[in-house]
Motif scaffolding. Structure first.
Motif, short mmCIF file in Angstrom:
data_model
loop_
_atom_site.label_atom_id
_atom_site.label_comp_id
_atom_site.label_asym_id
_atom_site.label_seq_id
_atom_site.Cartn_x
_atom_site.Cartn_y
_atom_site.Cartn_z
N GLN A 87 30.56 29.42 54.49
CA GLN A 87 29.71 29.56 55.34
C GLN A 87 30.23 29.63 56.86
N THR A 88 31.60 28.48 56.67
CA THR A 88 31.83 28.07 57.74
C THR A 88 32.98 29.12 58.63
N GLY A 89 33.51 30.11 57.23
CA GLY A 89 34.46 31.30 57.62
C GLY A 89 35.72 31.21 56.84
N ILE A 90 36.01 30.32 55.81
CA ILE A 90 37.66 30.12 55.41
C ILE A 90 36.90 30.48 53.63
N SER A 91 37.46 32.39 52.59
CA SER A 91 37.37 32.46 51.81
C SER A 91 38.52 31.95 51.26
N THR A 92 38.13 32.42 50.03
CA THR A 92 39.44 32.01 49.29
C THR A 92 38.85 33.38 47.84
N VAL A 93 40.19 33.55 48.07
CA VAL A 93 40.54 34.56 46.35
C VAL A 93 40.75 33.67 45.21
N TYR A 94 41.32 33.55 44.39
CA TYR A 94 41.90 32.57 43.25
C TYR A 94 42.52 33.72 42.31
N GLN A 95 43.39 33.53 42.06
CA GLN A 95 44.44 33.84 41.21
C GLN A 95 43.13 34.78 39.35
N GLU A 96 42.97 33.47 38.71
CA GLU A 96 42.09 34.05 38.18
C GLU A 96 40.68 34.53 38.77
N VAL A 97 40.06 35.82 39.23
CA VAL A 97 39.32 36.23 39.28
C VAL A 97 37.62 35.17 39.36
N ASN A 98 37.24 35.04 40.45
CA ASN A 98 35.98 34.32 39.61
C ASN A 98 35.20 34.58 40.51
N LEU A 99 34.73 35.53 39.19
CA LEU A 99 33.19 36.87 39.23
C LEU A 99 33.23 37.45 38.18
N CYS A 100 31.80 37.56 38.36
CA CYS A 100 30.86 37.51 36.82
C CYS A 100 31.45 39.40 35.94
N PRO A 101 32.05 38.89 35.18
CA PRO A 101 31.90 40.17 34.28
C PRO A 101 30.90 41.20 33.83
N ASN A 102 30.04 40.44 33.99
CA ASN A 102 29.07 41.13 32.93
C ASN A 102 27.95 41.54 33.71
N LEU A 103 28.21 41.64 34.82
CA LEU A 103 27.57 42.44 36.65
C LEU A 103 28.00 43.04 36.80
N SER A 104 27.95 44.40 37.50
CA SER A 104 28.54 45.31 38.77
C SER A 104 29.17 45.11 38.76
N VAL A 105 30.28 46.06 39.74
CA VAL A 105 30.79 45.86 41.09
C VAL A 105 29.64 45.45 42.09
N ALA A 106 28.60 45.95 42.06
CA ALA A 106 28.31 46.18 43.81
C ALA A 106 27.76 44.43 43.63
N GLU A 107 26.77 44.19 41.89
CA GLU A 107 26.29 42.77 42.40
C GLU A 107 27.51 42.08 43.17
N ASN A 108 28.20 42.02 41.68
CA ASN A 108 29.31 41.05 42.61
C ASN A 108 29.88 41.17 44.02
N ILE A 109 30.09 42.21 44.45
CA ILE A 109 29.78 41.54 45.78
C ILE A 109 29.01 41.13 46.65
N LEU A 110 27.91 41.57 46.40
CA LEU A 110 26.40 41.06 46.77
C LEU A 110 25.47 40.10 46.23
N ILE A 111 25.86 39.48 45.00
CA ILE A 111 25.05 38.36 44.43
C ILE A 111 24.96 37.49 45.25
N GLY A 112 23.71 36.84 45.52
CA GLY A 112 23.40 36.05 46.60
C GLY A 112 22.67 36.43 47.66
N ARG A 113 22.95 38.14 48.32
CA ARG A 113 23.00 37.94 49.55
C ARG A 113 22.44 40.21 49.19
N GLU A 114 21.31 40.24 48.61
CA GLU A 114 21.12 41.77 48.10
C GLU A 114 19.90 41.47 48.69
N PRO A 115 20.15 43.27 49.55
CA PRO A 115 19.05 43.41 50.02
C PRO A 115 17.44 43.65 49.34
N ARG A 116 16.96 42.70 49.61
CA ARG A 116 15.56 42.81 48.88
C ARG A 116 14.40 43.74 49.94
#
Lengths: 523, 326
Positions: free
Chosen positions: A96-125
């Motif tokens: 939230q303060t502006g520091i994002s991290t991408v780790y070596q092991e990808v921390n995303l959800c493999p079962n969701l779509s690419v679009a959801e992984n990008i926007l989950i938690g901030r989905e347009p409603r």
């Protein structure tokens, strides 16, 4: 001991005097029980730069990132983001303060779509419901902004690891575009994928994002980075513009300049080794390889010879050793033991060929903390004998007493639980365990890491003695001095490739090994 | 409909669901050929009438399993709900309109409590809900060791109400309630953030946490939903059986898990559909129907067939996920 911090000259030329860092760390300190992991570390990230964070294993890189992302609270020092003091309390708040991290092991959800992984938690409603078409449209837009071609409605699990990493970056950048930390993103990517990643990094840099890039690959640092901060032993070694450092200088600063005088191998030992080298090797690896971990390499280990493996962490040292022990299976190549082809497909097969392996990870792979010294000692021997022929208790006691005194293990009591021993003594127990199976080849992976100087010297002496008695040793260590002191020959690894085998004929110096690591002499 | 197929495609998990649907059609066709009177709309509708409570419980179970958890307490919670409802209505003369919300509240609260324990103390859901199962079953017997019949006019009239459908078919109010729950669950899972967080949690909990999703809230919510669904299942069962009894729905948790898995939800979480669960419940119901039409087989054959099916579906899951990861 730390080198002088950045000269003003490099800064004015590289980033411009008028620019202020977006993220600034001053005197960050982090202690763990018994260890000072970070001591007075400064780090400055300017908008629109790719900044490399380098250092040997244990230098404090991951701790620094964990402090930055709020996984560990710092014990001292200050963090300033865009001119304001911030206190980072956790990964979410860091984002939230502006520091994002991408780790070596990808921390995303493999079962969701690419679009959801990008926007989950901030989905347009719309009307409280997720607006799927809008979600996919926005995801497509974000992906296109970085010039990527990814099908956003595909499930993430159908994407390659490289694409998943890019998706993670797209997500991170969309959340906050000030500081992006990439923690060893390239370690499992191939050349083209790395290039694609670099294109994205370049684009983000142009957009003014400050990128902190952690990697072990020197070439990549020179390919993409503007400046570098080097850590050594938890301290700041220095901050440099990348153009001001040659590769050799960079490696030197990572490893440290204190090149103590070496115990030279005795001439006698060298003569013996030369004699042995003339004969058939005990073990010969021919074009041995495993995809993704090490490129084909040849290696001979003669009777009574100590072969060192040098290279940065992640260069493939351990991977090579694991192939020789059958802990990993090779894809191609051959192993010959005593002149006969041997299929070392499992550690069991390797043990049957009198090969022993002391893992670098004593706690996880070697020792059983709850068992006593005696019980740990006899594990490998018992396994070799098979469970049908148990060792008698009196035999066990005798072995334990013998090896405790032979290796000076303290406390000298066979019935102490091994977790109560110091690191050095644990290492000795592990060594003794393999020695009592009477191996002809002993593979030691970082046997002296994390143990005190005295114990280190003892283990080095032991290796010399064993080699004198005719045992072959493959010695892996991050400390070049140590490798040089013990080894008759040194295999140098770089980026998962054995680039050279150097003979320790008295003229070999740490500098020459470093130069080979840095440039890849035979490439 | 396009959203639906899209959802299936995106998740790439529709194969087990299609297999279940095909199985349902084949079983119904085979039954129709084999037995006289089998081929009728009412046989299908009866599946819903007889299994409305199971459907509701299985829907709650689907939420839990989608996060990668499990809820073993649902059968016992359902029994406790029938018991509390019967006891309050019959022996204390509480009005049904008060008792039913109270029962639902108890179910939701105990689900919430279990979810909280699972999350806060990082205990295996298996263990926590096992404890919940013993606790709820035990509580039934502190109320009464005997079955309590319900004679309350409201309950009786709901139990006897039959709503006519075109074509001479009829359904019970429970069917409508169960279908409404199904619709609500579908909307929540596919169109709300809570639902997507459920899937994310099942995909990779560590990632969900690092992506800044409300992991704690989601985890507790699924157990609360499951608790609510078991209590509602209990209410539907009282409409069906007109009694409260500590031995109601013994082993129902296993039926609910079986229906969920046969419906295509991965036991490891992250993949599956609540509509599949409805198909799974129908398959279980149809097996029972076939066996009762057959006439000579013991009703325990239902279990044997379910066991076999479950095995086949778990293998199917293994194969289809294995292929996707390869």
């Amino acid at each position: 001991m730390a080198g002088p911090p950045t000269t003003d000259r490099s800064l004015t030329t590289e980033v411009g005097a008028d620019r202020r860092p977006v993220l600034e760390l001053r005197g960050v300190r982090k202690e763990f029980p018994g260890v000072v992991a970070l001591d007075g570390v400064d780090l400055r990230l300017f908008p629109g730069e790719v900044h490399a964070l380098m250092g040997e294993n244990g230098a404090g890189k991951s701790t620094l990132i964990k402090v930055l992302t709020g996984v560990h609270p710092s014990d001292g020092g200050s963090v300033t983001l865009a001119g304001e003091d911030v206190h980072i309390s956790g990964p979410l708040q860091a984002q939230q303060t502006g520091i994002s991290t991408v780790y070596q092991e990808v921390n995303l959800c493999p079962n969701l779509s690419v679009a959801e992984n990008i926007l989950i938690g901030r989905e347009p409603r719309r009307f409280g419901m997720i607006h799927w078409p809008e979600l996919r449209r926005r995801a497509r837009e974000l992906v296109r902004d970085l010039d990527l071609d990814i099908d956003v409605s595909a499930p993430l699990s159908s994407c390659s690891l490289a694409v998943q990493q890019l998706v993670a970056i797209v997500r991170a950048v969309d959340i906050s575009a000030k500081v992006l930390i990439l923690d060893e993103p390239t370690s499992s990517l191939d050349r083209d994928e790395v290039r694609q990643l670099f294109t994205v990094m370049g684009r983000l840099r142009d957009q003014g994002v400050a990128i902190l890039f952690v990697t072990h690959f020197l070439d990549q640092v020179y390919d993409i980075c503007d400046r570098v901060t080097i850590l050594r032993n938890g301290r700041l070694e220095g901050e440099y513009a990348i153009g001001d450092l040659t590769r050799v200088q960079l490696v030197q600063r990572m490893i440290g300049g204190e090149l103590a005088e070496l115990d030279v191998l005795s001439d006698a030992s060298r003569a013996e080794a030369a004699e042995a080298a003339a004969g058939e090797p005990f073990l010969r690896a021919g074009a041995l390889a495993r995809r993704g971990s090490i490129a084909p390499f040849d290696l001979d280990i003669h009777v009574g010879e100590v072969v060192g493996l040098a290279g940065l962490l992640g260069s493939g040292r351990t991977e090579a050793a694991r192939l020789l022990f059958g802990a990993d299976q090779s894809d191609e190549g051959t192993i010959t033991v005593n002149g006969e082809p041997a299929a070392l497909r499992t550690p069991r097969a390797a043990i049957a060929h009198k090969i022993a392996f002391c893992s670098e990870n004593r706690k996880a792979e070697g020792l059983v903390g709850e068992l006593t010294v005696r019980e740990n000692l006899v594990l490998a021997l018992q396994a070799a004998r098979g469970w049908a022929r148990p060792l008698s208790r009196s035999k066990q006691d005798e072995l334990a007493r013998h090896w405790i005194s032979a290796l000076d293990i303290r406390p000298a009591s066979p019935e102490t639980q091994i977790r109560n021993l110091s690191g050095g003594n644990q290492q000795k127990v592990l060594l003794a365990r393999w020695l009592l199976t009477d191996p002809r080849l002993l593979i030691l992976d970082e046997p002296t890491r994390g143990i005190d100087v005295g114990a280190k010297a003892e283990i080095q002496k032991l290796v010399q003695r064993l080699s004198g008695e005719g045992m072959s040793v493959l010695f892996i260590s991050a400390e070049l001095e140590e490798v040089l002191r013990l080894s008759h020959r040194v295999g140098v690894l770089r980026d998962h490739r054995m680039v050279a085998t150097l003979t320790n004929d008295g003229t070999l110096t740490p500098e020459r090994i470093m130069a080979t690591i840095a440039t890849g002499a035979q490439k | 409909m396009s959203t639906l197929t899209d959802t299936f495609r995106r998740n790439g998990a529709s194969i087990p669901l299609l297999v279940t649907a095909a199985l349902l059609v084949i079983m119904f066709a085979a039954g129709s050929v084999q037995y006289e009177g089998f081929f009728s709309g009412q046989v299908l509708v009866n599946l819903l009438i007889d299994n409305a409570f199971l459907l509701v419980v299985a829907i709650g179970m689907t939420f839990v399993i989608l996060t990668g958890g499990i809820d073993l307490s649902v059968g016992a919670m359902l029994a406790l709900s029938t018991m509390v409802a019967a006891w309050l209505v019959e022996q204390h003369n509480w009005p049904p309109l008060l008792v039913i919300p109270l029962v639902l509240l108890i179910g939701t609260a105990s689900g919430t409590l279990m979810g909280w324990i699972i999350h806060t103390f990082e205990i295996q859901p298996f263990i926590v809900t096992l404890a919940g199962m013993f606790l709820a079953r035990g509580l039934c017997y502190t109320i009464s060791t005997e079955s309590i019949s319900i004679t309350d006019p409201t309950f009786v009239s709901i139990a006897q109400t039959r709503l006519s459908l075109p074509g001479g078919l009829f359904i019970s109010p429970s069917v409508i309630i169960a279908l409404l729950v199904l619709l609500a669950a579908f909307i929540v899972l596919h169109r709300t953030r809570l639902g997507r967080n459920v899937y994310a949690l099942g995909g990779n909990e560590q990632s969900a946490l690092l992506m800044g999703l409300p992991v704690a809230r989601t985890k507790i919510a699924v157990y609360a939903i499951s608790g609510f669904c078991s209590a509602l299942g209990g209410v539907l069962l009282t409409f069906y059986m007109l009694s409260g009894y500590g031995l109601h729905a013994v082993g129902l948790e296993l039926d609910a898990i079986a229906a969920t898995v046969i419906g295509g939800t991965l036991l490891t979480g992250g993949s599956g559909f609540v509509l599949g669960t409805a198909l799974g419940v129908m398959v279980l119901g149809l097996i029972q129907t076939v066996i009762s039409f057959q006439g000579t087989l013991s009703s325990w054959w239902t279990r044997i067939v379910i066991g076999g099916l479950l095995l086949v579906f778990i293998l199917l899951q293994r194969l289809s996920t294995g292929r996707r990861r390869a």
